[in-house]
Enzyme design. Structure first.
Site, short mmCIF file in Angstrom:
data_model
loop_
_atom_site.label_atom_id
_atom_site.label_comp_id
_atom_site.label_asym_id
_atom_site.label_seq_id
_atom_site.Cartn_x
_atom_site.Cartn_y
_atom_site.Cartn_z
N GLU A 92 0.86 -1.27 -0.01
CA GLU A 92 -0.35 0.26 0.24
C GLU A 92 1.04 0.96 0.12
OE1 GLU A 92 -4.07 -0.80 2.44
OE2 GLU A 92 -2.01 -1.76 3.98
N GLU A 97 -4.17 -9.86 3.47
CA GLU A 97 -4.70 -9.46 4.39
C GLU A 97 -6.17 -10.16 4.55
OE1 GLU A 97 -3.26 -5.45 3.71
OE2 GLU A 97 -3.36 -6.93 2.67
N1 T1G Z 1 3.49 -7.79 11.46
C1 T1G Z 1 4.66 -8.82 12.57
N2 T1G Z 1 5.25 -8.96 13.09
C2 T1G Z 1 5.84 -10.44 11.38
C3 T1G Z 1 4.72 -9.56 10.97
C4 T1G Z 1 3.77 -8.30 10.75
N3 T1G Z 1 3.42 -8.16 9.86
N4 T1G Z 1 5.31 -10.45 9.69
C5 T1G Z 1 6.33 -11.16 10.25
N5 T1G Z 1 6.64 -10.96 11.47
C6 T1G Z 1 7.68 -11.88 12.52
C7 T1G Z 1 7.16 -12.84 12.49
O1 T1G Z 1 5.92 -12.98 13.80
C8 T1G Z 1 8.38 -13.30 13.25
O2 T1G Z 1 8.97 -13.36 14.10
C9 T1G Z 1 9.28 -12.77 11.75
O3 T1G Z 1 8.94 -11.58 12.11
C10 T1G Z 1 9.31 -13.59 10.65
O4 T1G Z 1 8.62 -13.81 10.32
C11 T1G Z 1 -2.54 -1.51 6.73
C12 T1G Z 1 -3.55 -4.46 8.19
C13 T1G Z 1 6.87 -11.63 5.59
C14 T1G Z 1 6.51 -14.28 4.26
O5 T1G Z 1 0.44 -10.15 6.31
O6 T1G Z 1 3.84 -13.28 5.71
O7 T1G Z 1 -0.47 -4.97 6.23
O8 T1G Z 1 8.64 -15.46 15.20
O9 T1G Z 1 9.07 -16.20 10.27
O10 T1G Z 1 8.68 -17.59 6.63
O11 T1G Z 1 -3.62 -2.74 4.70
O12 T1G Z 1 6.56 -13.53 7.26
O13 T1G Z 1 10.67 -14.49 14.91
O14 T1G Z 1 9.29 -13.51 16.96
O15 T1G Z 1 7.36 -15.78 9.37
O16 T1G Z 1 10.85 -15.62 6.24
C15 T1G Z 1 -0.21 -7.83 5.76
C16 T1G Z 1 2.73 -11.13 7.11
C17 T1G Z 1 -0.03 -7.32 7.83
C18 T1G Z 1 2.73 -10.48 6.11
C19 T1G Z 1 8.85 -13.92 5.97
N6 T1G Z 1 1.39 -8.69 5.93
N7 T1G Z 1 4.16 -11.75 7.40
O17 T1G Z 1 8.17 -14.76 6.65
O18 T1G Z 1 9.83 -15.40 8.26
S1 T1G Z 1 -1.67 -6.78 7.81
C20 T1G Z 1 0.98 -9.94 6.36
C21 T1G Z 1 4.08 -13.23 6.12
C22 T1G Z 1 -1.89 -5.27 6.53
C23 T1G Z 1 -2.78 -2.99 6.45
C24 T1G Z 1 -2.71 -4.18 6.75
C25 T1G Z 1 5.64 -13.79 6.51
C26 T1G Z 1 7.01 -13.01 5.26
P1 T1G Z 1 9.43 -14.17 14.96
P2 T1G Z 1 8.37 -15.65 9.17
P3 T1G Z 1 9.42 -15.61 7.10
#
Ligand code: T1G
Length: 702
Positions: free
Chosen positions: A103, A123
């Site tokens: 975004e 999302e």
């Molecule tokens: N927020 C907080 N922590 C996050 C995070 C996030 N969005 N994404 C990953 N982490 C942490 C995760 O908990 C882990 O922590 C570490 O990063 C490594 O992640 C406003 C409302 C990016 C593809 O849905 O899909 O944006 O366990 O083990 O396998 O409109 O993480 O090490 O302490 O998964 O290499 C949208 C979610 C949010 C992406 C990486 N974004 N993340 O995968 O590592 S909503 C997502 C992922 C949003 C807006 C809206 C995956 C990754 P720890 P990992 P990975």
């Protein structure tokens, strides 16, 4: 500070640096807002590039921050400042640019990306509506229909497709900073100015009900039981109207509502639970795991062949060992045909398939395990046989190797004691089909060392599976809850005269992809009978205990594979059809076990199936056979089809309120399940204390 501001030859650079995935929080937003302001004010600045340090561009909003009130500056303020910047703003993407990260990029005037970058709006998989303009800007950039499909599926795409759709203007080399700065120089040299996405209305044309229905149909399986898509369609429709601000306001309202909904709380719970389950107490000081380059799999049946494929898919060389050449050839040809059908379905290309097939070599001699880093037995579920195979593996495997068993029922302690390295023996309980199912139950035996547990968790990550460590008890975690809870109650209701189709339809309405009786038929009724036979040798269970399934097995009604089980099946057709022979057969068994017919309502069916899971889950936690309630939720959502949007049985219980759960369990006490309905001690304690399973997890983690 998470965002550095630099100027390189007249190009400003806002460099985000918030490991591990540059998740966007207030500090990142403040840094971006400041960068937009400064780029606008500094006359020497000709353009602004937004890029990130580390392995990825911003991977979305910080989900932890979304759990509470989102502090200022707001996403809308930051993105509006970027969009209204008087100088061209360029986003340079690499890694996984997801959700709020994409975004931010869409609010910039231009976007370039590395060839390996992936981007999307996940999302929906979290039950959230994008809240930073994504539903309004994406249709303007890629067209309404593509935008709706990307938002509903939540599946990221590669940068080549993104360029094809018009989301990305330019592909750059693999250095997002240098590549981004160079792209900005080119734009400035070409006299490019700001290009606010909000003014690109042309591509956000209205789409008809049929198109929308087409998108929903395409993702029907993932959308089963979900509701977020309804609000998403409203927001995307608003993007086709000229008033951008009105669309933004509607999106913000719907996004805030979605964040509060139980569906999103459950999905976010599972997101973090899947990451939490890799944290095991006592890991500190454990040796870092040795990479598994070569593995030996003993047994080329359905499970052995699937495990060999899972290993080969992860780039590990496999020696597949069998006693007889016919069995070995059968296993290898199953593997070949599985890969060929994956190519036909476009899952992988032919080159990848042949590469993976060539990684799996068949052998008739255990010595083939001589250079393996890991040996896994997947032979027939029999204690004596498995002990002998593990002892042989132990004799030929190198000293550093891990010895694993794919048992789903037997004592790891006994299996380990059949070797000279019990500390290196661990249970790796794969789920069928092993190359597809994401769950890996890692069974820690009494002798298993922490180094071996760490190695198993690392292997799970390599295999792209969710590894959950469980204790060495009756049926471990998943099977114990299924056999002592869910399926036992389902069978009891059959004996009380409830038709299998009714039980299945209630549980499918609850959100399971398939009801218990259909699952039993699909997995093979005899498989359950064999596993239970070994289990009750380990720990007795009061009768009636799965007497219907055992009777079906003895009659050769093995399920789909024999054309008859609980249901009957036409040849080459997996549709479960009612079978008139079942009712009298079950009635006879009910009479034999003195079980009276009973009026059972649909809500009672649901409660008996789900709450029996919760009660046994609580006992498992109290016995220390699982580290966290959230681990149990991961096991059931990734291995047993419990709907993710309900968060798993333990989260679901918390959402009902544990006091209410106990009350409902007490009301079920006279439904025939006898002592199975005495409320587990831990559950009672938490309910009486007004606490939840997730609080219990947090207290134990602190
Ligand atoms: N927020 C907080 N922590 C996050 C995070 C996030 N969005 N994404 C990953 N982490 C942490 C995760 O908990 C882990 O922590 C570490 O990063 C490594 O992640 C406003 C409302 C990016 C593809 O849905 O899909 O944006 O366990 O083990 O396998 O409109 O993480 O090490 O302490 O998964 O290499 C949208 C979610 C949010 C992406 C990486 N974004 N993340 O995968 O590592 S909503 C997502 C992922 C949003 C807006 C809206 C995956 C990754 P720890 P990992 P990975």
């Amino acid at each position: 500070m998470s965002v550095a501001f630099e100027i390189h030859d007249g190009i400003a650079l806002a460099l985000v640096d918030r490991p591990p995935v540059n998740a966007i929080n207030a500090s990142v937003r403040a840094g971006l807002l400041d960068a937009a302001r400064r780029a606008g004010e500094i006359s020497a600045v000709r353009a602004l590039v937004i890029a990130c340090r580390g392995r990825t561009f911003m991977s979305g909003a910080d989900l932890a921050e979304l759990a509470g009130k989102v502090p200022p500056p707001s996403y809308v303020d930051v993105l509006t400042a970027l969009e209204n910047c008087p100088k061209p703003v360029i986003a340079s993407l690499h890694g996984t640019a997801l959700g709020g990260g994409l975004e931010v990029a869409m609010a910039c005037h231009y976007r370039c990306a590395t060839a390996s970058a992936r981007m999307g709006m996940p999302e929906m998989t979290l039950g959230i509506l994008p809240g930073a303009g994504g539903t309004q800007r994406l249709p303007r950039l890629v067209g309404t229909l593509h935008a709706l499909d990307l938002l509903i599926s939540g599946t990221p795409m590669d940068s080549t497709r993104a360029k094809g759709l018009g989301l990305i203007d330019e592909l750059i080399g693999e250095d997002p900073i240098a590549g981004g700065l160079a792209h900005a120089q080119r734009l400035v040299a070409a006299g490019a100015g700001p290009r606010p996405t909000r003014s690109l209305a042309s591509r956000a044309t209205p789409i008809g009900e049929q198109d929308i229905a087409g998108v929903l149909e395409r993702h029907a399986r993932a959308l089963k039981g979900r509701t977020t898509q309804r609000a998403l369609i409203r927001a995307v429709n608003a993007a086709t109207q000229p008033n951008f601000e009105a669309g933004l306001r509607l999106e913000a309202e719907l996004s805030a509502e979605s964040l509060d909904a139980p569906e999103s709380r459950a999905l976010r719970h599972v997101f973090f639970a899947e990451r939490e389950c890799a944290r095991i107490p006592g890991l500190a000081g454990a040796a870092s795991p040795r990479e598994v380059r070569r593995a030996a799999v003993v047994g080329a049946g359905t499970m052995g062949a699937g495990i060999a494929m899972a290993l080969a898919d992860a780039g590990i060389d496999v020696a597949l060992i069998e006693r007889g050449s016919a069995a070995l050839e059968r296993g290898l040809s199953n593997i070949r045909s599985n890969y060929e059908s994956a190519v036909q379905r476009g899952r992988i290309d032919a080159a990848t398939a042949s590469g993976r097939i060539s990684r799996i070599q068949g052998f008739l001699d255990m010595d083939a395990a001589g250079e393996a880093d890991l040996g896994i037995e997947a032979v027939f579920e029999n204690l004596e046989l498995k002990c002998s195979v593990l002892a042989q593996l132990d004799r030929v495997l190198p000293g550093h190797a891990i010895v694993a068993s794919n048992t789903s029922s037997l004592s790891l302690r006994i299996l380990a004691e059949a070797t000279r390295r019990p500390q290196a023996v661990i249970g790796l309980h794969f789920f069928s089909p092993a190359n597809v199912m994401r769950l890996l139950e890692i069974v820690r035996g009494a002798h298993t060392s922490i180094d071996t547990v760490v190695a198993a968790l690392s292997l799970a990550k390599t295999l792209r599976k969710t590894g959950v460590v469980v204790g060495d008890g009756f049926g471990f975690v998943g099977n114990r809850m299924m056999l002592d809870g869910y399926f036992r109650e389902s069978e009891l209701m059959l004996l009380q005269g409830v038709p299998p189709a009714r039980i299945d339809s209630v549980m499918e309405s609850f959100g399971f992809a398939m009801g218990p009786n259909k699952v039993n038929d699909m997995a093979g009724v005899d498989v359950g009978t064999r596993v239970r036979a070994e289990l009750v040798r380990r720990e007795a269970r009061p009768a009636p205990y799965h007497v219907v399934s055992d009777a079906l097995t003895s009659l050769g009604r093995l399920g789909q594979k024999s054309g008859r089980g609980i249901y009957r099946y036409e040849p080459d057709d997996r549709t479960a059809l009612p079978d008139a022979e079942i009712e009298p057969l079950v009635a006879a068994l009910a009479a034999k076990h003195a079980i009276a017919p009973r009026e059972v309502s649909d809500p009672e069916i649901e409660r008996r199936c789900v709450l029996s899971l919760v009660n046994i889950g609580a006992s498992i936690l109290a016995e220390g056979l699982a580290y966290r309630a959230s681990d149990i939720d991961v096991i059931w959502t990734s291995g047993y089809g419990f709907p993710r949007w309900r968060g798993g049985p333990m989260h679901y219980a918390d959402s009902l309120g544990l006091k209410e759960v106990v009350k409902q369990m007490r009301e079920l006490a006279d439904t025939g399940g006898g002592s199975y309905w005495s409320v587990s001690r831990l559950l009672l304690e938490l309910a009486q204390g007004g606490r939840t399973f997730s609080e219990w997890d947090r207290e134990r983690a602190s």
